[in-house]
Design a protein around this motif. Structure first.
Motif, short mmCIF file in Angstrom:
data_model
loop_
_atom_site.label_atom_id
_atom_site.label_comp_id
_atom_site.label_asym_id
_atom_site.label_seq_id
_atom_site.Cartn_x
_atom_site.Cartn_y
_atom_site.Cartn_z
N VAL A 1 0.85 -1.15 -0.06
CA VAL A 1 -0.04 0.17 0.02
C VAL A 1 0.80 1.25 0.17
CG1 VAL A 1 -1.88 1.18 1.02
CG2 VAL A 1 -1.71 -1.25 1.27
N PHE A 2 0.67 2.23 -0.84
CA PHE A 2 1.52 3.43 -1.05
C PHE A 2 0.35 4.71 -0.96
CE2 PHE A 2 3.19 1.38 -5.05
CZ PHE A 2 3.83 0.33 -4.39
N PRO A 3 1.07 5.77 -0.12
CA PRO A 3 0.23 6.89 -0.36
C PRO A 3 0.84 7.58 -1.76
CG PRO A 3 2.26 7.22 1.23
CD PRO A 3 2.08 5.62 0.75
N LEU A 4 0.43 8.29 -2.60
CA LEU A 4 0.94 8.78 -3.76
C LEU A 4 2.02 9.77 -3.41
CD1 LEU A 4 0.71 9.32 -6.88
CD2 LEU A 4 -0.62 11.07 -6.37
N LEU A 5 1.87 10.38 -2.58
CA LEU A 5 3.12 11.29 -1.82
C LEU A 5 3.35 11.13 -0.58
CD1 LEU A 5 2.09 14.42 -3.78
CD2 LEU A 5 3.77 13.20 -4.75
N ARG A 6 4.72 11.07 -0.12
CA ARG A 6 4.92 10.97 1.24
C ARG A 6 4.93 12.16 1.93
NH1 ARG A 6 11.26 8.71 1.95
NH2 ARG A 6 10.34 8.45 3.88
N ASN A 7 4.81 13.41 1.44
CA ASN A 7 4.87 14.70 2.14
C ASN A 7 3.42 15.17 2.26
OD1 ASN A 7 4.67 15.29 -0.42
ND2 ASN A 7 6.28 16.76 -0.52
N LYS A 8 2.40 14.49 1.97
CA LYS A 8 0.98 14.98 2.14
C LYS A 8 0.33 13.98 3.21
CE LYS A 8 1.31 17.77 -1.08
NZ LYS A 8 1.61 19.19 -0.79
N PRO A 9 0.35 14.72 4.58
CA PRO A 9 -0.28 13.78 5.62
C PRO A 9 -1.54 13.21 5.42
CG PRO A 9 0.74 15.98 6.34
CD PRO A 9 0.71 16.05 4.77
N GLN A 10 -2.48 14.06 4.52
CA GLN A 10 -3.72 13.37 4.49
C GLN A 10 -3.69 12.07 3.67
OE1 GLN A 10 -3.46 16.78 3.02
NE2 GLN A 10 -5.56 17.13 3.00
N LEU A 11 -2.70 12.01 2.73
CA LEU A 11 -2.50 10.76 1.94
C LEU A 11 -1.82 9.73 2.70
CD1 LEU A 11 -1.28 12.23 -1.47
CD2 LEU A 11 -3.72 11.47 -1.05
N VAL A 12 -0.96 10.00 3.48
CA VAL A 12 -0.24 9.17 4.41
C VAL A 12 -1.22 8.58 5.27
CG1 VAL A 12 1.75 8.93 6.01
CG2 VAL A 12 2.01 10.20 4.26
N GLU A 13 -1.81 9.42 5.94
CA GLU A 13 -2.88 9.10 6.93
C GLU A 13 -3.97 7.91 6.26
OE1 GLU A 13 -6.08 10.91 9.64
OE2 GLU A 13 -4.20 12.07 9.38
N LYS A 14 -4.45 8.38 5.15
CA LYS A 14 -5.43 7.40 4.50
C LYS A 14 -4.88 6.19 4.13
CE LYS A 14 -9.43 6.61 2.36
NZ LYS A 14 -10.77 6.62 3.09
N ALA A 15 -3.69 6.14 3.81
CA ALA A 15 -2.77 4.88 3.36
C ALA A 15 -2.57 4.06 4.36
CB ALA A 15 -1.50 5.33 2.56
N GLN A 16 -2.31 4.60 5.58
CA GLN A 16 -2.12 3.76 6.81
C GLN A 16 -3.26 3.04 7.00
OE1 GLN A 16 0.49 3.15 8.55
NE2 GLN A 16 2.02 4.77 8.36
N GLU A 17 -4.42 3.84 7.01
CA GLU A 17 -5.77 3.18 7.24
C GLU A 17 -5.96 2.06 6.51
OE1 GLU A 17 -9.92 5.38 6.69
OE2 GLU A 17 -8.63 6.67 7.78
N VAL A 18 -5.88 2.41 5.16
CA VAL A 18 -6.11 1.16 4.20
C VAL A 18 -5.05 -0.15 4.52
CG1 VAL A 18 -5.89 0.25 1.93
CG2 VAL A 18 -6.80 2.58 2.42
N TYR A 19 -3.92 0.19 4.80
CA TYR A 19 -2.73 -0.68 5.27
C TYR A 19 -3.14 -1.55 6.45
CZ TYR A 19 1.60 -2.27 7.51
OH TYR A 19 2.50 -2.95 8.12
N ARG A 20 -3.56 -0.87 7.38
CA ARG A 20 -4.14 -1.61 8.56
C ARG A 20 -5.32 -2.48 8.41
NH1 ARG A 20 -2.53 3.19 11.14
NH2 ARG A 20 -4.42 3.99 10.92
N MET A 21 -6.00 -2.04 7.38
CA MET A 21 -7.46 -2.71 7.12
C MET A 21 -6.88 -4.00 6.70
SD MET A 21 -10.30 -1.79 4.65
CE MET A 21 -9.69 -2.07 3.07
N LEU A 22 -6.04 -3.96 5.64
CA LEU A 22 -5.83 -5.08 5.02
C LEU A 22 -4.71 -6.25 5.90
CD1 LEU A 22 -4.72 -3.75 1.32
CD2 LEU A 22 -6.96 -5.02 2.07
N ARG A 23 -4.08 -5.42 6.55
CA ARG A 23 -2.96 -6.24 7.28
C ARG A 23 -3.45 -6.84 8.17
NH1 ARG A 23 2.70 -6.40 8.29
NH2 ARG A 23 2.94 -6.98 10.27
N GLN A 24 -4.49 -6.45 8.98
CA GLN A 24 -5.35 -7.10 10.05
C GLN A 24 -6.29 -8.19 9.66
OE1 GLN A 24 -6.70 -3.75 12.17
NE2 GLN A 24 -4.64 -3.07 13.02
N ASN A 25 -6.55 -8.19 8.40
CA ASN A 25 -7.64 -9.29 7.95
C ASN A 25 -6.60 -10.53 7.94
OD1 ASN A 25 -8.83 -10.97 5.95
ND2 ASN A 25 -10.20 -9.04 6.09
N PRO A 26 -7.40 -11.76 8.49
CA PRO A 26 -6.45 -12.92 8.60
C PRO A 26 -6.26 -13.69 7.06
CG PRO A 26 -8.72 -13.08 10.14
CD PRO A 26 -8.55 -11.67 9.20
#
Ligand code: GAP
Length: 463
Positions: free
Chosen positions: A368-393
């Motif tokens: 999972v990537f945020p398009l740009l690493r220096n845009k906090p909203q993109l990073v936050e949203k990407a982290q959310e998607v990442y956690r959703m997938l990662r936590q799925n068994p």
């Protein structure tokens, strides 16, 4: 041959660069025949071991055990390894280096293999003596071929002067035979059934070579199937077919696999076939399928005095079960899947290296990537998607977050790791709650709603 060697070099370098496999003790200049697994190597290994376990116990009653690496010396005397487990070695009379006689013969196209008896290989060697050149000094002056035992040893003891030499196990199979009665006596398993184990083994290989192909310390996945003697031929035929049909289910190309019967049988085998794979250095053994008869159980009964027989309710007689063995190295399987998956192509006008792993064995299922690493909203949203997938068994934690470098670099990196899908969070994602999913093999990108993302990738992975 040059291009093919080159392919192996490329795989070795990719494995190091991307954290799959490193040469053992590399900061001290290396230790021949040993390799260390990096993070993606560990994940690839885990997937291959899981797949092997699943396939082995799919239709059969299989008990898994874990036996010791240190064993009584008697185990290896009884098994025949002390007297018969060796490689053919020859010394150059000119530069005094020791070399593998079978490898020298292979290099001139003469047929030889490590399983030939000392007498037989001496005959073949003598017939070709005039053509054989020392790989070190170039002279044609070799001595007689001698068998070099492959058992690796260590010492154990309280005081150094009392230390006893012990053998490290050279196959996991012996741990199974010496525990056969322990498992059988529990009463949960009836003949026919198998005992399987996965574990490290050690061999004093004279010339470890071809990356993971021939190592001194490696892991085996072995299964010994115990049957009534009259049922052994049918069981052997069934396991041969079953194991051969297994590899394409891992995505391995069928045309790169073949079954080959041994011309020379090792001391324990009544019949032996290999599943061979066409490695970059030629067709070679991937997995051994051996019909071992009652050799091993009888030998241990003879040497230990412990009864290895079982009672047959049908015939009302005691008998020693026969054994059908399937045996494959974890690292050799890894080498095969790496060779099979490695590919170079061009995508969007750029050359790339990609490991086209079957999704089931890919170490990372999704990045999972945020398009740009220096845009906090993109990073936050990407982290959310990442956690959703990662936590799925369903993903078993095999999801990576990556914001290092530009998107192109991240795709290249994930292609080289063999990640089937990359998910990118961009500015549209913030408004529409969707993401871009990019397919490793085709480069095709599609927008998927975040709420359907888990199901979408799960379905794609199991297609
Ligand atoms: N219990 C039977 C046995 O050990 P083997 O043919 O000596 O038979 C079985 O080994 C498998 O173990 C091979 O087919 C290969 O996959 C793996 N193997 C053997 N020697 C190896 C080595 N030196 N390095 C890596 N893998 C090896």
């Amino acid at each position: 041959m040059k291009n093919e060697d080159n392919l192996l070099d490329k795989i070795v370098s990719l494995c190091k660069r991307r954290g799959f496999i490193y040469p053992g003790s590399s900061i001290y200049g290396g230790f021949a025949g040993t390799y260390d697994l990096g993070p993606y190597g560990v994940m690839l290994r885990r997937n291959l071991v899981d797949e092997w376990k699943r396939a082995i116990e799919e239709e059969d009653s299989i008990a898994f055990i874990e036996s010791s690496i240190f064993t009584s010396r008697k185990v290896w005397e009884a098994s025949g390894h002390v007297s018969g487990f060796s490689d053919p070695l020859v010394v150059c009379n000119s530069c005094h280096t020791k070399q593998r006689a079978d490898h020298l013969l292979e290099s001139i196209g003469a047929f030889a293999d490590e399983k030939m008896t000392e007498k037989k290989i001496n005959e073949v060697f003598d017939a070709h003596r005039k053509e054989l050149t020392c790989t070190i000094c170039g002279k044609k002056d070799f001595g007689k071929v001698r068998a070099k035992n492959l058992l690796a040893t260590s010492t154990l003891g309280v005081f150094e002067e009392d230390d006893q030499e012990v053998y490290l196990r050279a196959e996991t199979a012996q741990g199974i035979y010496i525990n056969f009665k322990n498992v059988f006596d529990v009463g949960s398993y009836e003949i026919p059934f198998g005992i399987a184990q996965i574990g490290k083994v050690f061999r004093n290989e004279i010339s470890p070579r071809q990356f993971l192909f021939r190592m001194r310390e490696f892991e085996q996945m072995e299964m010994q199937y115990f049957v009534r003697p009259k049922d052994a031929p049918a069981a052997y035929a069934r396991w041969k077919q079953k194991r051969f049909e297994y590899y394409p289910t891992l995505g391995i190309k069928k045309e790169k696999l073949r079954l080959k019967q041994h011309d020379n049988l090792v001391f324990y085998a009544k019949d032996a076939w290999d599943i061979q794979y066409e490695f970059p250095f030629g067709w070679n053994e991937l997995e051994g399928l051996h019909y071992r008869g009652d050799y091993d159980l009888s030998q241990h009964q003879k040497f230990s005095g412990a009864d290895a027989g079982v009672y047959d309710e049908e015939t009302k007689e005691r008998y020693i079960p026969h054994v059908v063995e399937t045996s494959v190295g974890v690292e050799r399987t890894m080498l095969m899947v790496l060779c099979d998956a490695y590919s170079e192509d061009e995508m969007n006008g750029e050359k790339r290296v990609v490991l086209r792993f079957h999704p089931r064995i890919a170490p990372i299922k999704t990045a999972v990537f945020p398009l740009l690493r220096n845009k906090p909203q993109l990073v936050e949203k990407a982290q959310e998607v990442y956690r959703m997938l990662r936590q799925n068994p369903a993903f078993g934690g095999a999801v990576r977050f990556d914001d290092n470098g530009n998107i192109g670099k991240r795709y290249r990196r994930q292609d080289e790791i063999g990640t089937p899908f990359c998910v990118t969070v961009d500015f549209d994602s913030l408004e529409k709650d969707d993401v871009t999913v990019r397919d490793r093999d085709t480069g095709k990108q599609e927008r998927i709603d975040v709420k359907s993302l888990t199901l979408h990738i799960k379905e794609e992975l199991t297609k």
